[in-house]
Design an enzyme around this catalytic site. Structure first.
Site, PDB file in Angstrom:
ATOM      1  N   ASP A   1      37.013  82.156 -47.714  1.00 37.18           N
ATOM      2  CA  ASP A   1      36.404  81.286 -47.147  1.00 37.18           C
ATOM      3  C   ASP A   1      34.970  80.921 -47.255  1.00 37.18           C
ATOM      4  O   ASP A   1      34.408  80.895 -45.798  1.00 37.18           O
ATOM      5  CB  ASP A   1      37.043  81.413 -45.427  1.00 37.18           C
ATOM      6  CG  ASP A   1      38.883  81.218 -45.426  1.00 37.18           C
ATOM      7  OD1 ASP A   1      39.391  81.767 -47.275  1.00 37.18           O
ATOM      8  OD2 ASP A   1      39.254  80.936 -44.648  1.00 37.18           O
TER       9      ASP A   1
ATOM     10  N   LYS B   1      39.254  73.055 -45.985  1.00 41.63           N
ATOM     11  CA  LYS B   1      39.547  73.803 -44.982  1.00 41.63           C
ATOM     12  C   LYS B   1      38.882  72.871 -43.597  1.00 41.63           C
ATOM     13  O   LYS B   1      37.317  72.680 -44.122  1.00 41.63           O
ATOM     14  CB  LYS B   1      38.884  74.987 -44.656  1.00 41.63           C
ATOM     15  CG  LYS B   1      39.297  76.022 -43.439  1.00 41.63           C
ATOM     16  CD  LYS B   1      38.707  77.758 -43.199  1.00 41.63           C
ATOM     17  CE  LYS B   1      38.934  78.411 -42.578  1.00 41.63           C
ATOM     18  NZ  LYS B   1      38.492  79.451 -42.214  1.00 41.63           N
TER      19      LYS B   1
ATOM     20  N   LYS C   1      43.266  73.607 -45.270  1.00 39.77           N
ATOM     21  CA  LYS C   1      43.579  74.372 -44.753  1.00 39.77           C
ATOM     22  C   LYS C   1      43.138  74.099 -42.703  1.00 39.77           C
ATOM     23  O   LYS C   1      42.201  73.911 -43.646  1.00 39.77           O
ATOM     24  CB  LYS C   1      43.540  75.779 -44.770  1.00 39.77           C
ATOM     25  CG  LYS C   1      43.092  77.160 -43.601  1.00 39.77           C
ATOM     26  CD  LYS C   1      42.470  78.350 -43.778  1.00 39.77           C
ATOM     27  CE  LYS C   1      42.869  79.235 -43.140  1.00 39.77           C
ATOM     28  NZ  LYS C   1      41.109  80.943 -42.574  1.00 39.77           N
TER      29      LYS C   1
END
Length: 225
Positions: free
Chosen positions: A94, A158, A187
């Site tokens: 991430d 995300k 996400k």
């Protein structure tokens, strides 16, 4: 909507990113992830090897964060961090975008930064999520950042680090879904503390949730099964 506890668990990256996290706290997070069979455990890069070893024999992935939480490290640093994390056992990466370059209108720099990390990640068959930090962006910037994530070759976009002024908002997830289309993954992370909030994010279009309150939410879910 209604998911079983097991289905909901597979939406969750069970997260422990506190800077003060001790080995004991990390081990407890791993133990919880094993118990509930979450999608992953998300920790800072220092703990990747320990978590990877702790999850052996499960299908729970090891997830870590890169250029975190500000995104303002060099691309070369992000690529190095990514390669080291994967060597230590990370399955999912991430990364945080270069927020300043996005806000300054330098879309090419943002896309190049994402692509470099995507290439390093995919070369090892791993998954890349890109954190755009919505709370610092206008709606137009959120859309641009989401589209640049797709162009850069990532797997997910995300919402948040959870370490800035606010976390995930359902309205932002909807905006991101409009920007990336029906198939690209999203996400939602940061500030998801209840079952209702988790469902709000999924209904808005989230495919994965970054949650430190996973146990509380999953126990709440079990009562409704």
């Amino acid at each position: 909507m209604k998911l079983t506890q097991a289905q909901l668990a597979k939406y969750m990256d069970h997260t422990m990113l506190k800077p003060e996290a001790t080995a004991e706290m990390i081990d407890k997070t791993v133990e919880e992830a094993r118990k509930y069979n979450t999608a992953s455990v998300c920790i800072n890069p220092y703990w990747v090897k320990r978590v990877h070893e702790g999850l052996e024999g499960t299908d729970v992935n090891t997830c870590t964060v890169i250029g975190f939480p500000l995104g303002a490290t060099s691309t070369a640093s992000k690529v190095f961090e990514t390669k080291q994390a994967i060597a230590d056992g990370a399955d999912e990466i991430d990364m945080v975008i270069n927020i300043g370059e996005l806000k300054g209108g330098n879309d090419q720099a943002v896309e190049d930064d994402i692509r470099a990390v995507a290439e390093a990640t995919h070369a090892e068959g791993k998954l890349l999520k890109v954190i755009i930090e919505n709370c610092l962006l206008t709606d137009e910037e959120k859309k641009r950042a989401s589209k640049l994530t797709v162009k850069g070759g990532a797997d997910f976009v995300k919402t948040s680090t959870g370490f800035s002024t606010s976390g995930a908002k359902a309205q932002d997830v909807k905006l991101m879904r409009e920007a990336v289309g029906p198939d690209f993954k999203i996400k939602a992370a940061g500030g998801i503390h209840s079952l209702a909030e988790a469902y709000d994010m999924i209904e808005a279009g989230a495919n994965r949730l970054g949650v430190s309150a996973s146990v509380k939410i999953l126990e709440e879910s079990a009562k409704q099964d």
